[in-house]
Write a protein that holds these residues in place. Structure first.
Motif, PDB file in Angstrom:
ATOM      1  N   GLY A 114      14.970  26.855 -99.238  1.00  0.00           N
ATOM      2  CA  GLY A 114      13.783  26.631 -99.022  1.00  0.00           C
ATOM      3  C   GLY A 114      13.178  25.105 -98.170  1.00  0.00           C
ATOM      4  O   GLY A 114      12.450  25.248 -97.355  1.00  0.00           O
ATOM      5  N   LEU A 115      13.870  24.279 -98.656  1.00  0.00           N
ATOM      6  CA  LEU A 115      13.905  22.824 -97.826  1.00  0.00           C
ATOM      7  C   LEU A 115      14.161  23.235 -96.402  1.00  0.00           C
ATOM      8  O   LEU A 115      13.776  22.570 -95.526  1.00  0.00           O
ATOM      9  CB  LEU A 115      14.785  21.776 -98.548  1.00  0.00           C
ATOM     10  CG  LEU A 115      14.208  21.350 -99.981  1.00  0.00           C
ATOM     11  CD1 LEU A 115      15.436  20.360-100.553  1.00  0.00           C
ATOM     12  CD2 LEU A 115      12.932  20.569 -99.696  1.00  0.00           C
ATOM     13  N   LEU A 116      15.341  23.890 -96.082  1.00  0.00           N
ATOM     14  CA  LEU A 116      15.665  24.055 -94.828  1.00  0.00           C
ATOM     15  C   LEU A 116      14.304  24.725 -93.892  1.00  0.00           C
ATOM     16  O   LEU A 116      14.319  24.217 -92.622  1.00  0.00           O
ATOM     17  CB  LEU A 116      16.840  24.741 -94.705  1.00  0.00           C
ATOM     18  CG  LEU A 116      18.107  24.130 -95.092  1.00  0.00           C
ATOM     19  CD1 LEU A 116      19.412  25.065 -95.105  1.00  0.00           C
ATOM     20  CD2 LEU A 116      18.657  23.033 -94.182  1.00  0.00           C
ATOM     21  N   TYR A 117      13.945  25.500 -94.583  1.00  0.00           N
ATOM     22  CA  TYR A 117      12.495  26.170 -93.853  1.00  0.00           C
ATOM     23  C   TYR A 117      11.648  25.326 -93.541  1.00  0.00           C
ATOM     24  O   TYR A 117      11.000  25.257 -92.592  1.00  0.00           O
ATOM     25  CB  TYR A 117      12.398  27.518 -94.530  1.00  0.00           C
ATOM     26  CG  TYR A 117      11.285  28.154 -93.801  1.00  0.00           C
ATOM     27  CD1 TYR A 117      11.559  29.122 -92.968  1.00  0.00           C
ATOM     28  CD2 TYR A 117       9.955  28.103 -94.323  1.00  0.00           C
ATOM     29  CE1 TYR A 117      10.428  30.008 -92.456  1.00  0.00           C
ATOM     30  CE2 TYR A 117       8.881  28.795 -93.494  1.00  0.00           C
ATOM     31  CZ  TYR A 117       9.385  29.875 -92.671  1.00  0.00           C
ATOM     32  OH  TYR A 117       8.087  30.691 -91.964  1.00  0.00           O
ATOM     33  N   HIS A 118      11.315  24.334 -94.677  1.00  0.00           N
ATOM     34  CA  HIS A 118      10.301  23.612 -94.783  1.00  0.00           C
ATOM     35  C   HIS A 118      10.221  22.176 -93.692  1.00  0.00           C
ATOM     36  O   HIS A 118       9.284  22.295 -92.850  1.00  0.00           O
ATOM     37  CB  HIS A 118      10.035  22.958 -96.015  1.00  0.00           C
ATOM     38  CG  HIS A 118       8.975  21.783 -96.114  1.00  0.00           C
ATOM     39  ND1 HIS A 118       7.634  22.059 -96.006  1.00  0.00           N
ATOM     40  CD2 HIS A 118       9.048  20.515 -96.102  1.00  0.00           C
ATOM     41  CE1 HIS A 118       6.858  20.934 -96.122  1.00  0.00           C
ATOM     42  NE2 HIS A 118       7.833  20.067 -96.352  1.00  0.00           N
ATOM     43  N   CYS A 119      11.566  21.774 -93.456  1.00  0.00           N
ATOM     44  CA  CYS A 119      11.610  20.519 -92.790  1.00  0.00           C
ATOM     45  C   CYS A 119      12.527  20.669 -91.591  1.00  0.00           C
ATOM     46  O   CYS A 119      12.646  19.937 -90.534  1.00  0.00           O
ATOM     47  CB  CYS A 119      11.651  19.437 -93.781  1.00  0.00           C
ATOM     48  SG  CYS A 119      13.067  19.261 -94.387  1.00  0.00           S
ATOM     49  N   LYS A 120      13.684  21.359 -91.688  1.00  0.00           N
ATOM     50  CA  LYS A 120      14.678  21.432 -90.781  1.00  0.00           C
ATOM     51  C   LYS A 120      15.492  20.213 -90.538  1.00  0.00           C
ATOM     52  O   LYS A 120      16.523  20.329 -89.578  1.00  0.00           O
ATOM     53  CB  LYS A 120      14.020  22.229 -89.710  1.00  0.00           C
ATOM     54  CG  LYS A 120      13.394  23.471 -89.621  1.00  0.00           C
ATOM     55  CD  LYS A 120      12.844  23.862 -88.450  1.00  0.00           C
ATOM     56  CE  LYS A 120      12.191  25.435 -88.648  1.00  0.00           C
ATOM     57  NZ  LYS A 120      11.215  25.470 -89.583  1.00  0.00           N
TER      58      LYS A 120
END
Length: 303
Positions: A114-120
């Protein structure tokens, strides 16, 4: 590829190699170990073995771990409960039942996905499977986590954890009625020699200190606040069991007869740290999840 070497100790002798190796790292499943053994990535005394090989004291085991695939940590859209975010740090409230980072058995649906999708943009210090992850909480523990968005932030936050300057306050419901209002548990933790999937208090374990304060007492349970001085695996769960007050709902360290909750009744409620760039102290508090609130209401009515 990463190569690791282990010498089998007396307490593991006679056990299957897949079981023993799976206990060496929380992120290794037994099925993953078995596949490594079958493809020759595991050698004992320089020779390949079968998955049912029983280890002997003094065996030299070498594991050549294949590089993890980046596909194990792909961005996934999800509704994250973010308490704070800037160019360096994210503070997120993890729900119960969510795994922090991908691992065998949990390739997706994790906080990292989820974090990778949110902020990259997350720090790369812990590799592709744990980007940005500075510290963890168990799957069935809810609450606040700090995540680093770059290597500078990661290094400074880890240093604060090492220097014990991070504020980490948990609330928990435990079995039994604790008679004293406050206490400190100073007991070293390590792998349980009888069951390597569990942690326990051992003489040669890693230094571990938990402070606790009674918030409310019930007929057969106590609501407590636990403050971490150190952050070992399963620390609160093991320490509270060690003094005779295991967490309610804990499937690994608690009694079978317990409160109606799926997993341990534990919530990381308060998180405070010095911002790695501004050097300002930040502190956040996340309300208890509905399950814990419901249990407290039940206990109050039953008292």
């Amino acid at each position: 590829m990463e190569t690791m070497e282990y010498n089998i100790q007396s307490n593991d002798a006679g056990q299957r190699i897949d079981k023993v190796l799976a206990s060496f790292d929380d992120d290794w499943s037994r099925s993953q170990i078995q596949s490594w053994i079958k493809d020759g990535s595991v050698k004992v005394n320089g020779e390949t073995v079968k998955t049912n090989y029983k280890v002997s004291e003094g065996d030299e085991v070498v594991i050549t771990v294949p590089e993890p695939e980046e596909l194990d940590a792909v961005p996934e859209p999800m509704d994250l409960d973010i308490y704070y975010e800037d160019q360096d740090v994210i503070v997120v409230n993890k729900p119960r039942g969510m795994v922090v980072h991908p691992a065998p058995g949990h390739p997706g649906g994790t906080l990292v996905n989820g974090l990778l999708y949110h902020c990259k943009d997350l720090s790369g210090i812990n590799g592709v499977l744990r980007p940005g992850i500075v510290h963890r909480i168990d799957m069935d523990t809810s609450g606040l986590l700090m995540v680093a968005k770059n290597d500078m932030a990661h290094e400074k936050l880890v240093k604060q954890l090492q220097e014990k300057t991070v504020t980490r306050k948990y609330v928990a419901i435990v079995h039994g009625v604790i008679p004293h209002d406050v206490g400190t548990i100073d007991a070293p933790l390590g792998r349980d020699p009888k069951d390597r999937q569990r942690m326990t208090v051992v003489d040669n374990g890693r230094h571990a200190v938990t402070h606790f304060k009674v918030l409310e007492r019930f007929t057969d349970y106590t609501f407590v606040e636990c403050i971490l001085e150190t952050g070992r695996t399963h620390q609160i769960r093991v320490h509270m069991k060690y003094i005779g007050y295991p967490l309610a709902g804990d499937p690994k360290y608690g009694p079978r007869k317990t409160l109606d909750i799926d997993g341990q009744a534990l919530h990381a409620q308060v998180l405070g740290f010095i911002h790695p760039r501004t050097e300002e102290y930040l502190e956040f508090k996340a309300p208890m999840p509905e399950e814990l609130t419901r249990l407290l209401e039940f206990l109050r009515k039953s008292n």
